[in-house]
Structure formats: structure tokens, C-alpha cells
Design a protein around this motif. Sequence first.
Motif, short mmCIF file in Angstrom:
data_model
loop_
_atom_site.label_atom_id
_atom_site.label_comp_id
_atom_site.label_asym_id
_atom_site.label_seq_id
_atom_site.Cartn_x
_atom_site.Cartn_y
_atom_site.Cartn_z
N THR A 210 0.83 -1.21 0.00
CA THR A 210 0.00 0.00 0.00
C THR A 210 0.86 1.27 0.00
O THR A 210 0.45 2.31 0.50
CB THR A 210 -0.96 0.01 1.20
N GLU A 213 -0.77 4.61 -1.28
CA GLU A 213 -1.71 5.23 -0.33
C GLU A 213 -0.98 5.82 0.87
O GLU A 213 -1.32 6.92 1.35
CB GLU A 213 -2.74 4.19 0.13
N THR A 245 -0.17 12.33 -6.88
CA THR A 245 0.18 10.99 -6.41
C THR A 245 1.65 10.70 -6.68
O THR A 245 2.26 11.31 -7.56
CB THR A 245 -0.68 9.92 -7.10
#
Length: 282
Positions: A210, A213, A245
Motif C-alpha cells: 500500500t 496510499e 500521487t
Amino acid sequence: MNEFKNAKETYDNTPIPAGLSERVQAGIREGKARYRAQKGRMLRRWGATAACFAVLLAGLNLSPTIAKAAAEVPILGGLFQVLTFVDYDKTEDGIHYDVTVPKVEAEGDLAQAVNAVIQEKVDAHLAKARQDWDDYREAFFATGGTEEEWAGREMDVSVDYEIKSRTDSRVSFVVTLAEGWVASMEERYYYNLDLSENRDLTLRDYLGDTWVEICNASIQKQIDESVDGEGFTLFFTPDQGGFTTVDETTGFYVREDGTVVVCFPEYSIAAGAAGMPEFPIV
């Protein structure tokens, strides 16, 4: 056509402005002062043998004193070494070169590949700096500058590196290429290597599946916290080209305490006053 040749064409038929010399000199002083204030050396110098110099010098005539950077090579673990491959400080044709280039020594082809990439970037950086200086000199004289006014001008060109962290098998380091004169430019390249597995390390290796994120949440929180009481921040909004991002191309290094620090180029997500934004992922 580059900006300098555009300047030459623009000013070919333009009368020389009053006070040209004073303005040019003031701009150069300001640019050089700003660059030198930010520069500094990032680590103590480590030397190698004189035979190493030939690869990256591109015709520079080096002083024999450079060979005195005699080779106490730091051992950073049982599997590899990082040493200074080229180290010189010299002024030639109006350019002050301050160059320190690293080299990774290890088994396997990863070290060789990394060294080749670094060498390519350094060679291109030095060639670009020389071309920029030649173009600026051409534009200077094309716009009415004199030899007397040109005398004493100097460009600073820097190559340096900093080891951010190291273990017996892993190393994280940053190579910085900089150019400072009327304008200034700085680029950083990030290397995170596992020499036991002969591979590059990624954000996934440190942060897990992850990682996107985790990074995005931490970075956005720090950007939000940068907003002052009047709603001002140096960071662009997403609509202005600001942060959205991280991805596989996002630069990062790892501190000695294991903290991952994600890095962005100047102007990429924030105004120039923010420099090169760095975000510890916590």
C-alpha cells in the motif's frame, strides 16, 4: 533554438540600453551569491587513484595536486564500497568546476550499471554547462557588452554526492548536479541499492503493497499543514499542476533511522521558494 540565441536575434537591432553593464553585473552578482549560499559541501572528500580521473574529465587540464586525494576508501559494509571516483576543484575558461563523483564497487552487474548511469549524467551536465556559458557569452557581446565588462565573470559548476544511509548490504545516496551564474539550476538523482540481491530498492520494498496510499496520505497531510492563517501556501493545487500521487518514478532516499523521504524537483509541485520539496513518510 535556445534562449540565448533568441536573445541575440531579439537585440540585434535594438539600441543598447542605458546602464546595461551595471544591470548585467548586478544580476550576475545576485545569481552567484544565491547559488553559493545554497551550495556548500555535502560530505568530506574521499579520494581514489590518479588513473580514475581520465574517464570523466572531458579534456580538463588538472593540477597535479589532485592526485593527493590519495585513496583512503571508506568501507560501507562487507558487500560493497562507495568511494570518490573523481575529485577536482578547478577554474578554466571562466568556469569554476567543483566536482566529486561517486563510484560503487560490488559483485554483480548492478554497481557497474549504476556507475555508468552516473557517468553519463555527469558528462552531459559538464557538456551542457560549457555550452550554456558559450551561449551566454555570445549573447552578452551581441547585446553590446565589452571585453572589459566581461572580465571577471564566472560560472559555478558542481557535482557532488551524499550518502544518506547504509547497512552491510544496502546504501541510499543522492547525486547533485548544479550550475550557478546569472541563473541557477540544480538536479538530484536518488540511488537506493541492495547489493546482496543485486537490485534497486523501491518504495514498495520499504512501505509495503500500500505504498502509494501511505505516501499520498503523508504528503498531502504535510502540504495541508503548510497553509498559513491567511490561506497561503507555496504548493500548487492539483489544477495548477500540484501534487496528486507518487508513482514508480518518484525519487526518494532513506535516512539512517530508516525513514523514507520522498523528493520532488524544484517547481514540479510548488513555487521556486519551496526549493526541492522533501516529505518524510511518517
